[in-house]
Design a protein around this motif. Structure first.
Motif, mmCIF file in Angstrom:
data_model
loop_
_atom_site.group_PDB
_atom_site.id
_atom_site.type_symbol
_atom_site.label_atom_id
_atom_site.label_comp_id
_atom_site.label_asym_id
_atom_site.label_seq_id
_atom_site.Cartn_x
_atom_site.Cartn_y
_atom_site.Cartn_z
ATOM 1 N N ARG A 26 0.840 -1.197 0.000
ATOM 2 C CA ARG A 26 0.000 0.000 0.000
ATOM 3 C C ARG A 26 0.877 1.249 0.000
ATOM 4 N NH1 ARG A 26 -5.226 -1.287 1.034
ATOM 5 N NH2 ARG A 26 -5.638 -3.314 2.040
ATOM 6 N N GLU A 27 0.469 2.215 -0.807
ATOM 7 C CA GLU A 27 1.111 3.525 -0.804
ATOM 8 C C GLU A 27 -0.005 4.566 -0.866
ATOM 9 O OE1 GLU A 27 4.086 3.953 -3.794
ATOM 10 O OE2 GLU A 27 5.318 2.288 -3.025
ATOM 11 N N ASP A 49 -3.431 5.858 -0.824
ATOM 12 C CA ASP A 49 -4.718 5.206 -1.081
ATOM 13 C C ASP A 49 -4.652 4.272 -2.288
ATOM 14 O OD1 ASP A 49 -4.314 7.201 -2.884
ATOM 15 O OD2 ASP A 49 -6.377 7.924 -2.909
ATOM 16 N N THR A 50 -3.451 3.856 -2.682
ATOM 17 C CA THR A 50 -3.299 2.962 -3.826
ATOM 18 C C THR A 50 -2.523 1.713 -3.430
ATOM 19 O OG1 THR A 50 -1.226 4.005 -4.542
ATOM 20 C CG2 THR A 50 -3.286 4.910 -5.430
ATOM 21 N N LEU A 51 -2.618 0.706 -4.276
ATOM 22 C CA LEU A 51 -1.801 -0.493 -4.144
ATOM 23 C C LEU A 51 -0.809 -0.515 -5.300
ATOM 24 C CD1 LEU A 51 -4.310 -3.311 -3.118
ATOM 25 C CD2 LEU A 51 -2.365 -2.507 -1.803
ATOM 26 N N VAL A 52 0.412 -0.915 -5.016
ATOM 27 C CA VAL A 52 1.460 -0.950 -6.034
ATOM 28 C C VAL A 52 2.034 -2.363 -6.094
ATOM 29 C CG1 VAL A 52 3.623 0.024 -6.861
ATOM 30 C CG2 VAL A 52 2.008 1.470 -5.617
ATOM 31 N N LEU A 53 1.922 -2.970 -7.260
ATOM 32 C CA LEU A 53 2.530 -4.269 -7.517
ATOM 33 C C LEU A 53 3.840 -4.033 -8.257
ATOM 34 C CD1 LEU A 53 2.463 -7.402 -7.704
ATOM 35 C CD2 LEU A 53 1.203 -7.121 -9.844
ATOM 36 N N ARG A 54 4.938 -4.475 -7.681
ATOM 37 C CA ARG A 54 6.252 -4.308 -8.308
ATOM 38 C C ARG A 54 6.879 -5.677 -8.563
ATOM 39 N NH1 ARG A 54 6.552 0.092 -4.525
ATOM 40 N NH2 ARG A 54 6.620 2.107 -5.624
ATOM 41 N N ILE A 111 -0.408 -8.547 -19.526
ATOM 42 C CA ILE A 111 -0.130 -7.735 -18.344
ATOM 43 C C ILE A 111 -0.838 -6.383 -18.459
ATOM 44 C CG2 ILE A 111 1.695 -6.550 -17.060
ATOM 45 C CD1 ILE A 111 3.566 -8.861 -17.954
ATOM 46 N N GLU A 112 -0.747 -5.759 -19.619
ATOM 47 C CA GLU A 112 -1.371 -4.458 -19.832
ATOM 48 C C GLU A 112 -2.885 -4.549 -19.706
ATOM 49 O OE1 GLU A 112 -0.155 -0.972 -22.844
ATOM 50 O OE2 GLU A 112 -1.112 -2.673 -23.830
ATOM 51 N N THR A 113 -3.471 -5.599 -20.272
ATOM 52 C CA THR A 113 -4.925 -5.769 -20.217
ATOM 53 C C THR A 113 -5.402 -5.977 -18.783
ATOM 54 O OG1 THR A 113 -4.988 -6.723 -22.442
ATOM 55 C CG2 THR A 113 -6.868 -7.169 -21.006
ATOM 56 N N ARG A 114 -4.666 -6.771 -18.015
ATOM 57 C CA ARG A 114 -5.089 -7.020 -16.635
ATOM 58 C C ARG A 114 -4.923 -5.759 -15.776
ATOM 59 N NH1 ARG A 114 -6.360 -12.191 -16.478
ATOM 60 N NH2 ARG A 114 -5.319 -13.635 -17.894
ATOM 61 N N ALA A 115 -3.908 -4.951 -16.075
ATOM 62 C CA ALA A 115 -3.784 -3.668 -15.374
ATOM 63 C C ALA A 115 -4.967 -2.762 -15.695
ATOM 64 C CB ALA A 115 -2.468 -2.988 -15.758
ATOM 65 N N GLN A 116 -5.412 -2.765 -16.945
ATOM 66 C CA GLN A 116 -6.577 -1.974 -17.340
ATOM 67 C C GLN A 116 -7.839 -2.487 -16.655
ATOM 68 O OE1 GLN A 116 -6.542 -2.224 -21.608
ATOM 69 N NE2 GLN A 116 -4.906 -0.709 -21.848
ATOM 70 N N MET A 117 -7.937 -3.788 -16.463
ATOM 71 C CA MET A 117 -9.083 -4.354 -15.751
ATOM 72 C C MET A 117 -9.164 -3.828 -14.319
ATOM 73 S SD MET A 117 -9.115 -8.364 -16.880
ATOM 74 C CE MET A 117 -9.413 -8.878 -18.564
ATOM 75 N N LEU A 118 -8.001 -3.557 -13.744
ATOM 76 C CA LEU A 118 -7.946 -2.988 -12.393
ATOM 77 C C LEU A 118 -8.103 -1.470 -12.417
ATOM 78 C CD1 LEU A 118 -4.906 -5.046 -11.056
ATOM 79 C CD2 LEU A 118 -7.283 -5.305 -10.313
ATOM 80 N N GLN A 119 -8.293 -0.903 -13.641
ATOM 81 C CA GLN A 119 -8.348 0.547 -13.833
ATOM 82 C C GLN A 119 -7.076 1.194 -13.286
ATOM 83 O OE1 GLN A 119 -12.053 2.157 -12.373
ATOM 84 N NE2 GLN A 119 -13.291 0.695 -13.511
ATOM 85 N N GLY A 120 -5.962 0.520 -13.541
ATOM 86 C CA GLY A 120 -4.684 0.999 -13.040
ATOM 87 C C GLY A 120 -3.734 1.364 -14.157
ATOM 88 N N LEU A 121 -2.529 1.718 -13.776
ATOM 89 C CA LEU A 121 -1.478 2.099 -14.713
ATOM 90 C C LEU A 121 -0.339 1.096 -14.609
ATOM 91 C CD1 LEU A 121 -1.339 5.946 -13.981
ATOM 92 C CD2 LEU A 121 -2.535 4.805 -15.863
ATOM 93 N N VAL A 122 0.279 0.786 -15.750
ATOM 94 C CA VAL A 122 1.390 -0.153 -15.771
ATOM 95 C C VAL A 122 2.583 0.504 -16.464
ATOM 96 C CG1 VAL A 122 0.569 -1.213 -17.926
ATOM 97 C CG2 VAL A 122 2.154 -2.468 -16.457
ATOM 98 N N VAL A 161 2.730 -1.856 -11.423
ATOM 99 C CA VAL A 161 1.294 -1.673 -11.664
ATOM 100 C C VAL A 161 0.711 -0.950 -10.461
ATOM 101 C CG1 VAL A 161 -0.910 -2.790 -12.112
ATOM 102 C CG2 VAL A 161 1.190 -3.780 -13.052
ATOM 103 N N THR A 162 0.076 0.184 -10.711
ATOM 104 C CA THR A 162 -0.521 0.988 -9.647
ATOM 105 C C THR A 162 -2.036 1.044 -9.860
ATOM 106 O OG1 THR A 162 1.470 2.359 -9.579
ATOM 107 C CG2 THR A 162 -0.486 3.227 -8.468
ATOM 108 N N PHE A 163 -2.789 0.760 -8.800
ATOM 109 C CA PHE A 163 -4.258 0.760 -8.927
ATOM 110 C C PHE A 163 -4.886 1.034 -7.571
ATOM 111 C CE2 PHE A 163 -2.935 -3.481 -7.842
ATOM 112 C CZ PHE A 163 -3.912 -3.961 -6.983
ATOM 113 N N ARG A 164 -6.139 1.439 -7.628
ATOM 114 C CA ARG A 164 -6.914 1.660 -6.402
ATOM 115 C C ARG A 164 -7.729 0.419 -6.093
ATOM 116 N NH1 ARG A 164 -7.441 7.031 -4.774
ATOM 117 N NH2 ARG A 164 -6.503 8.530 -6.200
ATOM 118 N N PRO A 165 -7.643 -0.096 -4.878
ATOM 119 C CA PRO A 165 -8.389 -1.326 -4.544
ATOM 120 C C PRO A 165 -9.892 -1.076 -4.479
ATOM 121 C CG PRO A 165 -7.301 -0.438 -2.600
ATOM 122 C CD PRO A 165 -6.833 0.381 -3.766
#
Length: 263
Positions: free
Chosen positions: A202-203, A205-210, A234-245, A259-263
């Protein structure tokens, strides 16, 4: 004095006409601004509807794929796995009834090895298709299982760090699991890495997958233009999370993915 009156009327008419023209121009400008604002708002609503529709289509497709994975995994476990186990039992009974010989012992040993290897492969494929413990024990447990499987299959060390008490919605859990699975599978198939670092923290209000590995890396632009299946997944699944990769790699420099996204 009698001749000056028409001149004054003309000035009044000119002034009144100019004022009316200015008011008309202002009215037209205001109308255009309001009209453009309404058009922009309508276009935004249409884009939001299109995005929502696309997101819904993606989610439905994901659900359909996961349902099919579950069905295939069950068939592998219940039918193929059971049939292989029955074959092994029959082979054991055959060795007890037939007169033993060196040739038969050798052949029986080979049969057992092939059957056992096939059973292990069926179990591995079934586990890949169906996330083990994801629904029952949570995302952290499931990702730990993925990392252990990778270390068991290859000479690679995986260092995993996950935020404590991590809870996500069911669909997000599955998407993150598949994203991590894609990263680790790519590392096994292509990277020739010996060390992998993976974190989900967690960072604010976001979650960061590294993700980072010390593998051979690749030319990202070239791979992306060639529509690399792994990168697109990978890009498609990041978009599914409405996140950035973000990808960072080059030949001989390993791969880093964030990959950064809001839970």
């Amino acid at each position: 004095m009698v001749q000056s009156q028409p001149s004054g009327d003309i000035y009044i008419l000119i002034f009144g006409g100019s004022l009316a023209f200015i008011m008309l121009v202002i009215g037209i400008v205001v109308f255009l601004l309001v009209y453009q604002k309404r058009i922009a708002a309508q276009e935004l609503r249409v884009k939001q509807m299109e995005l929502s529709y696309q997101q819904e289509v993606i989610y439905r497709t994901l659900d359909a794929v996961e349902d099919e994975r579950k069905r295939v995994a069950r068939d592998l476990h219940d039918e193929v796995g059971a049939a292989l186990s029955a074959m092994r039992l029959l082979l054991a009974q055959l060795t007890q009834t037939a007169p033993p010989s060196d040739a038969s012992r050798h052949l029986t040993s080979q049969f057992k090895y092939v059957i056992d290897s096939t059973i292990d492969n069926v179990r591995r494929i079934s586990n890949d298709l169906l996330p083990q413990g994801l629904d029952e024990l949570g995302l952290t447990y499931a990702i730990e299982g993925l990392c252990e499987s990778v270390m068991a299959l290859a000479d690679v060390n995986v260092e995993l760090t996950v935020a404590p008490d991590l809870t996500l919605p069911t669909r997000a859990n599955l998407i993150v699991y598949r994203l991590v699975q894609e990263l680790l599978n790519n590392a096994l198939k292509h990277a020739d890495a010996t060390d992998i670092r993976l974190s989900l923290l967690r960072e604010a209000d976001t979650l960061v997958l590294r993700y980072a590995d010390d593998g051979k890396g690749f030319d990202f632009e070239q791979a992306y233009q060639q529509r690399s299946f792994g990168l697109k997944n990978i890009e498609t699944r990041a978009q599914m999370l409405q996140g950035l990769v973000a990808f960072d790699t080059s030949p001989g420099e390993g791969l880093r993915v964030e990959v950064t996204f809001r839970p």
